[in-house]
Design an enzyme around this catalytic site. Structure first.
Site, mmCIF file in Angstrom:
data_model
loop_
_atom_site.group_PDB
_atom_site.id
_atom_site.type_symbol
_atom_site.label_atom_id
_atom_site.label_comp_id
_atom_site.label_asym_id
_atom_site.label_seq_id
_atom_site.Cartn_x
_atom_site.Cartn_y
_atom_site.Cartn_z
ATOM 1 N N ASP A 8 6.879 -11.710 8.716
ATOM 2 C CA ASP A 8 7.456 -12.996 8.222
ATOM 3 C C ASP A 8 8.829 -12.631 7.441
ATOM 4 O O ASP A 8 8.900 -11.434 7.025
ATOM 5 C CB ASP A 8 6.739 -13.748 7.285
ATOM 6 C CG ASP A 8 6.164 -12.916 6.338
ATOM 7 O OD1 ASP A 8 5.625 -11.894 6.483
ATOM 8 O OD2 ASP A 8 6.057 -13.329 4.961
ATOM 9 N N GLU A 38 0.649 -1.245 -0.208
ATOM 10 C CA GLU A 38 -0.033 -0.029 -0.069
ATOM 11 C C GLU A 38 0.803 1.229 0.082
ATOM 12 O O GLU A 38 0.318 2.295 -0.565
ATOM 13 C CB GLU A 38 -0.897 -0.056 1.384
ATOM 14 C CG GLU A 38 -2.110 -1.072 1.230
ATOM 15 C CD GLU A 38 -1.579 -2.471 1.701
ATOM 16 O OE1 GLU A 38 -0.687 -2.596 2.211
ATOM 17 O OE2 GLU A 38 -2.542 -3.183 1.258
HETATM 18 N N1 HPA Z 1 4.136 -9.519 0.678
HETATM 19 C C1 HPA Z 1 3.263 -8.550 0.705
HETATM 20 N N2 HPA Z 1 2.549 -7.876 1.843
HETATM 21 C C2 HPA Z 1 3.048 -8.410 2.906
HETATM 22 C C3 HPA Z 1 4.107 -9.308 3.072
HETATM 23 C C4 HPA Z 1 4.403 -10.096 1.682
HETATM 24 O O1 HPA Z 1 5.105 -11.117 1.980
HETATM 25 N N3 HPA Z 1 3.908 -9.944 4.347
HETATM 26 C C5 HPA Z 1 3.268 -9.046 4.807
HETATM 27 N N4 HPA Z 1 2.988 -8.302 4.157
#
Ligand code: HPA
Length: 233
Positions: free
Chosen positions: A202, A179
């Protein structure tokens, strides 16, 4: 006066808006940080609340996922509801080896493969950058907990060109979300202020790193605190 996506009156929003992607997170933020919160939007379930923090007005509203969605809400808030600054609070996938799950990323600038900013300045590759004063306030509050640098706002969640993540990491890109580049574009269009303060949820280059949802929630609070500093700077 309502807009197509926000059924509120002018004056229902505070000058500063915290904007998570998930409208239910907007509700939780409103319940935990706002005093005297009242709901000011529910069109399409995109919940928005206005209240105060230490007597200062603040709104919280969901953006939905992706650049078109945040562009619609940011455009209406800036152009019709006298909003002056929007601080996105969300998550990103970690790219740089410097960032660990749970760290805070302050997005100074956002690369993108999206076309959202292309029509803004024909013939020019638009620089999607955050507002410096907001970056400074958030970075000062977060201190050593935060990484300040570039991110990438992608349109695709699942489709990534082969080797692109590794290449972005080499260019020092801290994380991937969906975004910020568009939000920074809308802020530039209306001469308003914007920032994205993200929690690394992550690690895209090292999937062994993970954490419990309880840990994620506490770590999200660090980002929220930095975002509040930016909201009131
Ligand atoms: N990609 C896009 N947006 C995200 C990701 C991702 O791996 N992890 C958290 N938001």
């Amino acid at each position: 006066m309502a807009t197509p996506h926000i059924a509120a009156e002018r004056g229902d929003f505070a000058p500063a808006v915290l904007m998570p992607g998930d409208p239910l997170r907007a509700k939780r933020i409103a319940e935990t940080v706002l005093e005297d919160a009242r709901q000011v939007n529910n069109v399409r379930g995109m919940l928005a609340y206005t209240g105060t923090v230490d007597g200062k007005p603040l709104s919280v509203m969901g953006s939905g996922m992706g650049q078109p969605s945040i562009t619609i809400y940011a455009t209406e808030l800036f152009s019709q509801f006298d909003v002056e600054r929007i601080i996105r609070v969300g998550t990103c996938g970690g790219l740089s080896p410097k960032v660990k799950v749970g760290d805070v990323v302050i997005g100074v600038g956002a690369h993108t493969e999206s076309a959202m900013n292309v029509p803004r300045l024909p013939g020019v590759h638009f620089s999607a950058v955050a507002s410096y004063n907001l970056v400074a306030a958030a970075a000062q509050r977060a201190g050593a907990n935060a990484h300040v640098g570039t991110i990438i706002s992608r349109d695709h969640f699942y489709l990534t060109p082969e080797g692109q993540n590794e290449r972005l990491a080499r260019y020092g890109v801290l994380g991937v979300e969906m975004e910020a580049a568009a939000l920074y574009g809308v802020a530039a269009e209306f001469d308003k202020e914007a920032l994205a303060v993200l929690t690394v949820s992550d690690n895209l280059l090292d999937s062994s790193e993970d954490m419990s949802s309880a840990e994620r929630e506490t770590l999200f609070e660090k980002a929220l605190d930095a975002a509040l500093a930016a909201a009131f700077c």
